[in-house]
Scaffold this motif. Structure first.
Motif, mmCIF file in Angstrom:
data_model
loop_
_atom_site.group_PDB
_atom_site.id
_atom_site.type_symbol
_atom_site.label_atom_id
_atom_site.label_comp_id
_atom_site.label_asym_id
_atom_site.label_seq_id
_atom_site.Cartn_x
_atom_site.Cartn_y
_atom_site.Cartn_z
ATOM 1 N N VAL A 24 0.899 -1.200 -0.645
ATOM 2 C CA VAL A 24 -0.210 0.294 0.166
ATOM 3 C C VAL A 24 1.286 1.256 0.445
ATOM 4 C CG1 VAL A 24 -1.663 0.818 1.762
ATOM 5 C CG2 VAL A 24 -2.417 -1.111 1.065
ATOM 6 N N HIS A 25 2.361 1.150 0.762
ATOM 7 C CA HIS A 25 2.961 2.346 0.151
ATOM 8 C C HIS A 25 3.957 2.305 -0.168
ATOM 9 C CE1 HIS A 25 4.522 -0.999 2.917
ATOM 10 N NE2 HIS A 25 5.762 -0.470 2.211
ATOM 11 N N THR A 26 3.920 1.883 -1.302
ATOM 12 C CA THR A 26 4.188 1.959 -2.623
ATOM 13 C C THR A 26 4.956 3.151 -2.636
ATOM 14 O OG1 THR A 26 3.705 0.098 -3.319
ATOM 15 C CG2 THR A 26 4.721 0.881 -5.247
ATOM 16 N N HIS A 27 3.939 4.306 -3.676
ATOM 17 C CA HIS A 27 4.542 5.186 -3.760
ATOM 18 C C HIS A 27 4.529 6.758 -2.907
ATOM 19 C CE1 HIS A 27 4.084 3.249 -7.853
ATOM 20 N NE2 HIS A 27 3.265 2.909 -7.458
ATOM 21 N N HIS A 28 4.662 5.811 -1.168
ATOM 22 C CA HIS A 28 4.682 6.890 -0.401
ATOM 23 C C HIS A 28 5.353 6.856 0.720
ATOM 24 C CE1 HIS A 28 0.560 8.031 -2.749
ATOM 25 N NE2 HIS A 28 0.063 6.282 -2.520
ATOM 26 N N GLY A 29 6.721 7.642 0.113
ATOM 27 C CA GLY A 29 7.773 7.695 1.647
ATOM 28 C C GLY A 29 7.667 9.034 2.249
ATOM 29 N N ALA A 30 8.503 8.948 3.089
ATOM 30 C CA ALA A 30 8.271 10.075 3.994
ATOM 31 C C ALA A 30 9.555 11.199 3.344
ATOM 32 C CB ALA A 30 9.228 9.675 5.622
ATOM 33 N N TRP A 31 9.348 12.985 3.132
ATOM 34 C CA TRP A 31 10.491 13.820 2.679
ATOM 35 C C TRP A 31 11.344 13.385 3.747
ATOM 36 C CZ3 TRP A 31 9.644 15.922 -1.496
ATOM 37 C CH2 TRP A 31 10.876 17.202 -1.181
ATOM 38 N N GLU A 32 12.096 13.390 2.267
ATOM 39 C CA GLU A 32 14.182 13.764 2.793
ATOM 40 C C GLU A 32 14.276 12.822 3.486
ATOM 41 O OE1 GLU A 32 15.797 17.307 3.406
ATOM 42 O OE2 GLU A 32 15.175 17.119 1.052
ATOM 43 N N GLU A 33 13.877 11.675 3.874
ATOM 44 C CA GLU A 33 14.608 10.352 4.369
ATOM 45 C C GLU A 33 14.587 9.386 3.618
ATOM 46 O OE1 GLU A 33 11.773 8.854 7.242
ATOM 47 O OE2 GLU A 33 11.643 10.815 8.280
ATOM 48 N N LEU A 34 15.501 8.567 4.497
ATOM 49 C CA LEU A 34 16.292 7.267 3.334
ATOM 50 C C LEU A 34 15.301 5.752 4.103
ATOM 51 C CD1 LEU A 34 20.108 7.888 2.870
ATOM 52 C CD2 LEU A 34 18.581 8.116 1.632
ATOM 53 N N HIS A 35 14.795 5.380 3.065
ATOM 54 C CA HIS A 35 14.232 3.734 3.589
ATOM 55 C C HIS A 35 14.755 3.235 2.365
ATOM 56 C CE1 HIS A 35 10.545 6.344 4.140
ATOM 57 N NE2 HIS A 35 10.880 7.007 3.381
ATOM 58 N N MET A 136 11.822 7.858 -0.839
ATOM 59 C CA MET A 136 11.499 6.602 -1.902
ATOM 60 C C MET A 136 11.764 5.763 -1.220
ATOM 61 S SD MET A 136 12.223 7.687 -5.076
ATOM 62 C CE MET A 136 11.518 9.370 -6.736
ATOM 63 N N TRP A 137 10.928 4.363 -0.803
ATOM 64 C CA TRP A 137 11.622 3.411 -0.474
ATOM 65 C C TRP A 137 12.384 1.871 -1.746
ATOM 66 C CZ3 TRP A 137 9.206 1.509 4.361
ATOM 67 C CH2 TRP A 137 8.357 2.070 4.551
ATOM 68 N N GLN A 138 13.616 1.902 -1.860
ATOM 69 C CA GLN A 138 14.037 1.987 -2.833
ATOM 70 C C GLN A 138 13.590 0.294 -3.090
ATOM 71 O OE1 GLN A 138 18.623 0.278 -1.083
ATOM 72 N NE2 GLN A 138 17.920 1.809 0.839
ATOM 73 N N THR A 139 13.910 0.658 -4.563
ATOM 74 C CA THR A 139 13.623 -0.104 -5.105
ATOM 75 C C THR A 139 14.009 -0.913 -6.471
ATOM 76 O OG1 THR A 139 11.868 1.453 -6.876
ATOM 77 C CG2 THR A 139 10.619 -0.161 -4.931
ATOM 78 N N VAL A 140 13.974 -1.657 -7.088
ATOM 79 C CA VAL A 140 14.336 -1.783 -9.309
ATOM 80 C C VAL A 140 12.685 -2.101 -9.651
ATOM 81 C CG1 VAL A 140 15.218 -3.220 -11.021
ATOM 82 C CG2 VAL A 140 16.748 -2.084 -8.456
ATOM 83 N N TRP A 141 12.492 -1.353 -10.155
ATOM 84 C CA TRP A 141 10.827 -1.371 -11.448
ATOM 85 C C TRP A 141 11.201 -2.002 -12.773
ATOM 86 C CZ3 TRP A 141 6.215 -0.449 -9.641
ATOM 87 C CH2 TRP A 141 6.080 0.476 -8.582
ATOM 88 N N LEU A 142 11.256 -3.099 -13.296
ATOM 89 C CA LEU A 142 11.555 -3.788 -14.402
ATOM 90 C C LEU A 142 10.150 -2.930 -15.167
ATOM 91 C CD1 LEU A 142 11.781 -7.389 -12.910
ATOM 92 C CD2 LEU A 142 13.490 -5.930 -13.710
ATOM 93 N N GLU A 143 11.028 -2.819 -16.622
ATOM 94 C CA GLU A 143 9.815 -2.705 -17.243
ATOM 95 C C GLU A 143 8.639 -3.965 -18.146
ATOM 96 O OE1 GLU A 143 8.988 0.803 -18.659
ATOM 97 O OE2 GLU A 143 9.828 1.445 -16.968
ATOM 98 N N MET A 317 0.116 10.267 11.571
ATOM 99 C CA MET A 317 -0.470 11.157 11.260
ATOM 100 C C MET A 317 -0.553 10.826 9.606
ATOM 101 S SD MET A 317 -1.134 12.952 12.874
ATOM 102 C CE MET A 317 -2.189 14.366 12.062
ATOM 103 N N PRO A 318 -1.357 10.567 8.685
ATOM 104 C CA PRO A 318 -1.600 10.349 7.902
ATOM 105 C C PRO A 318 -0.873 10.758 6.342
ATOM 106 C CG PRO A 318 -3.866 11.661 8.429
ATOM 107 C CD PRO A 318 -2.817 11.701 9.166
ATOM 108 N N HIS A 319 -0.443 10.173 5.644
ATOM 109 C CA HIS A 319 0.394 10.228 4.627
ATOM 110 C C HIS A 319 0.057 11.261 3.537
ATOM 111 C CE1 HIS A 319 3.734 11.328 0.898
ATOM 112 N NE2 HIS A 319 4.566 10.574 2.271
ATOM 113 N N ARG A 320 0.231 12.537 4.001
ATOM 114 C CA ARG A 320 -0.772 13.504 2.802
ATOM 115 C C ARG A 320 -0.602 13.967 1.096
ATOM 116 N NH1 ARG A 320 -0.920 19.128 4.818
ATOM 117 N NH2 ARG A 320 -1.168 19.738 3.482
ATOM 118 N N ARG A 321 0.055 13.060 0.414
ATOM 119 C CA ARG A 321 0.542 12.619 -0.772
ATOM 120 C C ARG A 321 -0.740 11.665 -1.389
ATOM 121 N NH1 ARG A 321 0.542 16.203 -3.964
ATOM 122 N NH2 ARG A 321 -0.828 15.636 -5.064
ATOM 123 N N ALA A 322 -0.194 10.482 0.500
ATOM 124 C CA ALA A 322 -0.794 9.254 -0.414
ATOM 125 C C ALA A 322 -2.169 9.250 -0.060
ATOM 126 C CB ALA A 322 -0.060 8.179 0.916
#
Ligand SMILES: [Zn+2]
Length: 346
Positions: A24-35, A136-143, A317-322
């Motif tokens: 659920v949190h795929t596109h919603h990391g916390a601003w200016e933080e490493l994940h 950003m949560w660290q990811t590799v996205w395959l096309e 607190m709810p993630h505003r962009r999420a």
């Protein structure tokens, strides 16, 4: 289990992986933080919605074309990237190398703004995008067009299912072991609130007493109006049935493999799907507390291996962009009752 291979040369681009639901949190990391990595090792997920570049400004796209991309209200820009991109943990990628002139990022990593930044070592085709910048949560996205899924020959365990929710390991507490608030929880809360606004059409709600009230109440009170005509809300899911009559809205878990909301048999009433780990915690709160439940250290003994309890009043607190992005992706946002949540109408 499966492996993904290069569609051009057949090189194996991943370790053996098994499919799970898109977090659920795929596109919603916390601003200016490493994940940490988004995905558990040896798993992959698929995002059915268009993601990544090219991005087009709302003014160029227009309402109808945006709706075809799954965006139902004015936003700054709309993704025209591929649908069904496949996400894995960076540690499960194989035989890929960074493309140096596509390694832009905001400050602490790469964010994939220029499109795929990983090339197949076998043939040089751009096949995937590494994303690990702050926020950003660290990811590799395959096309999806650049890879082919093949059986790995390695047997898979049983697929994820509803029974997994009974496993204490599945529960996600709102506070991390170091005492900080869980970023996954905050994203899940933002997404859930957006669904709650959509299914209630911005009406007051009454939450059940207990952990739902304790952990959602402050966010709901900020977001939804108070007053008469409140909709009732209850927790429901596998093995958990609220007392009759059915509450107007059920907070239900998403399936660990498909991501689909749980539903009582034959029921098509309003549900708000939750991150299954968050749901499992709400059903079994307090059983995963990182704080020792009993006993005190002898006076004068200082220990630093237990987390500090969160400050009083310190709740996720709810993630505003999420919240905003989820609501923009729900057709209900077009309802006249939700006008105050539409960016273009503000
Ligand atoms: Zn290749």
């Amino acid at each position: 289990m499966d492996v993904f291979v290069c569609a051009g040369c057949g090189a194996e681009l991943t370790a053996p992986v098994s499919r799970v639901a898109l977090p659920v949190h795929t596109h919603h990391g916390a601003w200016e933080e490493l994940h940490p990595p988004l995905m558990e090792p040896a798993t992959y997920a698929v995002d059915p919605r268009p993601t990544g570049p090219p991005w087009r400004r709302w003014e160029e796209v227009g309402e109808e074309a945006a709706a075809r991309q799954g965006v139902y209200t004015r936003v700054y820009s709309v993704s025209f990237g591929a649908r069904n991109r496949i996400v894995i943990a960076p540690g499960d990628s194989r035989s890929m190398t960074l493309i140096p002139d596509r390694c832009d990022g905001y400050c602490r990593g790469v964010d994939g703004r220029a499109g795929p930044n990983l090339a197949c070592e076998g043939c040089g085709r751009a096949v995937a995008t590494r994303m690990d910048d702050c926020g950003m949560w660290q990811t590799v996205w395959l096309e999806p067009d650049a890879v082919v899924r093949r059986p790995s020959g390695r047997p898979a365990g049983p697929p994820p299912g509803w029974d997994d929710l009974r496993d204490p390991e599945h529960r996600v507490p709102p506070v991390e072991p170091d005492g900080s608030l869980s970023r996954r929880w905050e994203a899940a809360l933002g997404v859930a609130l957006a669904h709650l606004v959509a299914v209630t059409e911005d009406r007051p709600v009454v939450l059940p007493a207990g952990p739902v009230s304790d952990l959602f109440g402050h966010a709901v009170a900020r977001c939804l109006p108070a007053g008469p005509g409140a909709r009732s809300v209850g927790l429901a899911g596998p093995g958990i049935h609220p007392p009759p009559p059915r509450p107007d809205v059920l907070l239900v878990p998403r399936h660990p493999l498909t991501g689909a909301p749980w539903r009582p048999p034959g029921d098509d009433g309003a549900v708000v799907p939750l991150d299954s780990g968050v749901w499992a915690y709400l059903v079994h709160p307090g059983e995963t507390s990182p704080v020792p439940a009993t006993g005190l250290l002898p006076e004068g003994v200082l220990r630093d291996d237990y987390p500090l309890p969160p400050c009083p009043g310190d709740r996720p607190m709810p993630h505003r962009r999420a919240f905003a992005d989820t609501l923009a992706g729900l057709p209900e946002i077009r309802s006249p009752r939700l006008r105050r949540f539409r960016e273009g109408d503000r």
